[in-house]
Design a protein around this motif. Sequence first.
Motif, short mmCIF file in Angstrom:
data_model
loop_
_atom_site.label_atom_id
_atom_site.label_comp_id
_atom_site.label_asym_id
_atom_site.label_seq_id
_atom_site.Cartn_x
_atom_site.Cartn_y
_atom_site.Cartn_z
N ASN A 173 0.82 -1.21 0.00
CA ASN A 173 0.00 0.00 0.00
C ASN A 173 0.86 1.26 0.00
O ASN A 173 0.40 2.33 -0.39
CB ASN A 173 -0.91 0.01 1.23
CG ASN A 173 -1.95 -1.09 1.21
OD1 ASN A 173 -2.45 -1.46 0.15
ND2 ASN A 173 -2.26 -1.63 2.36
N ILE A 174 2.10 1.13 0.45
CA ILE A 174 2.99 2.28 0.59
C ILE A 174 3.68 2.63 -0.71
O ILE A 174 3.89 3.81 -1.02
CB ILE A 174 4.04 2.01 1.69
CG1 ILE A 174 3.35 1.85 3.05
CG2 ILE A 174 5.10 3.10 1.76
CD1 ILE A 174 4.28 1.41 4.16
N VAL A 175 4.04 1.62 -1.51
CA VAL A 175 4.82 1.87 -2.72
C VAL A 175 4.12 1.31 -3.97
O VAL A 175 3.73 2.05 -4.86
CB VAL A 175 6.24 1.29 -2.61
CG1 VAL A 175 7.03 1.57 -3.90
CG2 VAL A 175 6.98 1.87 -1.42
N GLY A 176 3.99 0.01 -4.04
CA GLY A 176 3.59 -0.63 -5.29
C GLY A 176 2.23 -0.20 -5.82
O GLY A 176 2.10 0.17 -6.99
N LYS A 177 1.21 -0.22 -4.96
CA LYS A 177 -0.14 0.11 -5.44
C LYS A 177 -0.26 1.57 -5.86
O LYS A 177 -0.77 1.84 -6.97
CB LYS A 177 -1.16 -0.25 -4.36
CG LYS A 177 -1.31 -1.76 -4.15
CD LYS A 177 -2.30 -2.07 -3.05
CE LYS A 177 -2.41 -3.58 -2.82
NZ LYS A 177 -3.35 -3.90 -1.71
N PRO A 178 0.15 2.54 -5.05
CA PRO A 178 0.05 3.92 -5.52
C PRO A 178 0.92 4.21 -6.74
O PRO A 178 0.55 5.02 -7.59
CB PRO A 178 0.48 4.76 -4.31
CG PRO A 178 1.16 3.82 -3.38
CD PRO A 178 0.58 2.48 -3.63
N LEU A 179 2.08 3.53 -6.85
CA LEU A 179 2.91 3.71 -8.04
C LEU A 179 2.15 3.28 -9.30
O LEU A 179 2.24 3.93 -10.34
CB LEU A 179 4.19 2.89 -7.91
CG LEU A 179 5.48 3.64 -7.66
CD1 LEU A 179 6.65 2.67 -7.56
CD2 LEU A 179 5.75 4.68 -8.74
N GLY A 180 1.42 2.19 -9.18
CA GLY A 180 0.65 1.72 -10.32
C GLY A 180 -0.35 2.76 -10.80
O GLY A 180 -0.53 2.97 -12.00
N VAL A 181 -0.98 3.46 -9.85
CA VAL A 181 -1.94 4.50 -10.21
C VAL A 181 -1.24 5.68 -10.87
O VAL A 181 -1.66 6.16 -11.93
CB VAL A 181 -2.72 4.97 -8.96
CG1 VAL A 181 -3.64 6.14 -9.32
CG2 VAL A 181 -3.52 3.82 -8.37
N LEU A 182 -0.17 6.17 -10.25
CA LEU A 182 0.54 7.32 -10.79
C LEU A 182 1.07 7.06 -12.20
O LEU A 182 0.93 7.89 -13.09
CB LEU A 182 1.69 7.71 -9.87
CG LEU A 182 1.33 8.35 -8.52
CD1 LEU A 182 2.60 8.59 -7.71
CD2 LEU A 182 0.57 9.64 -8.70
N LEU A 183 1.69 5.90 -12.38
CA LEU A 183 2.28 5.60 -13.68
C LEU A 183 1.20 5.31 -14.73
O LEU A 183 1.35 5.65 -15.90
CB LEU A 183 3.24 4.42 -13.56
CG LEU A 183 4.51 4.72 -12.76
CD1 LEU A 183 5.28 3.44 -12.47
CD2 LEU A 183 5.39 5.71 -13.51
N GLY A 184 0.11 4.67 -14.30
CA GLY A 184 -1.00 4.45 -15.22
C GLY A 184 -1.59 5.77 -15.69
O GLY A 184 -1.89 5.95 -16.87
#
Length: 314
Positions: free
Chosen positions: A169-180
């Motif tokens: 929840n700290i890195v991987g998931k929000p990164l997916g949103v930002l990069l998407g």
Amino acid sequence: MDAVKIDGKAIAEALRDRVAGDVALLQAKFNVTPGLAVVLIGNDPASSVYVKTKAKHAQTAGFKSQQFRLPGDVSEAELLGLIGELNADNSIDGILVQLPLPRHIDRWRVLEAIDPTKDVDGFHPYNVGRLAAGRPALVPCTPLGVVHLIRTVVSDLSGLDVVVIGRSNIVGKPLGVLLGDAGCTVTGAQLETRNLARRSREADIVIAAAGCAGLVRGDWLKPGAIVIDVGINRVVDSTGTAKLVGDVSFAEASKRASYITPVPGGVGPMTVGYLLANTVSAAVSRRGLSLGVGPRPAAYSHPTSASKLVQAGL
């Protein structure tokens, strides 16, 4: 030819300089000094060093910086009481409770108790939901730092294939949103992902955030890939010396990648930089103010506009 190192220390220093300039502007135009409160429970050495670093940079940037050090056996009720006091203190714009917490304290109860407008870690479900919905939000600091680093070496992310190894929840998931939102095609992977090496080898950008030392090997990368190493692992070498290493086998990866972040000195400094940026963002938005000059770092605006702002403001 070896990959070019992305110097997170230098890039973070430039970000902190921008933040310090905005703090001075807030003070001059509105008599507002952003306030950051950091709460540390117990005496974990790594957490203590991290909190000290945050406090030092906050003070250098001109913040009102406060630290609250509580004993490891502090009750959950006492901790929630402190958070309630900080929520009510209008001079405090950012509240950060250093993780991990002792086992007897419910992490989610604590994170959800923080006023979402002061949640500079971006962990509150309110901010998580707004990020996912493409609404203005306080976004976790490490993903913002990762996007910023990538933007220093590639001008347009549209259409690029990205593999993010690690679904936290700290890195991987929000990164997916930002990069998407930036136009990437994002594959969210983890240690259990089948054919992980093959999937990584197909990516233009590989981001390792699984917490597994040396996981990503050189032959996991296609030539010219950009590699961002978020992992921080303490290992002991053959001489008995402890050192920090990332999730990427740096020597091997450097032979195939075009750009790569080192550990330490890559993503870590950016996390602290965006903690400061988020605090200024909170100070501005809570008061309905506008800095009114130039492009801001990504944390100052709509999360889906982060990549464009970073590109323009760096």
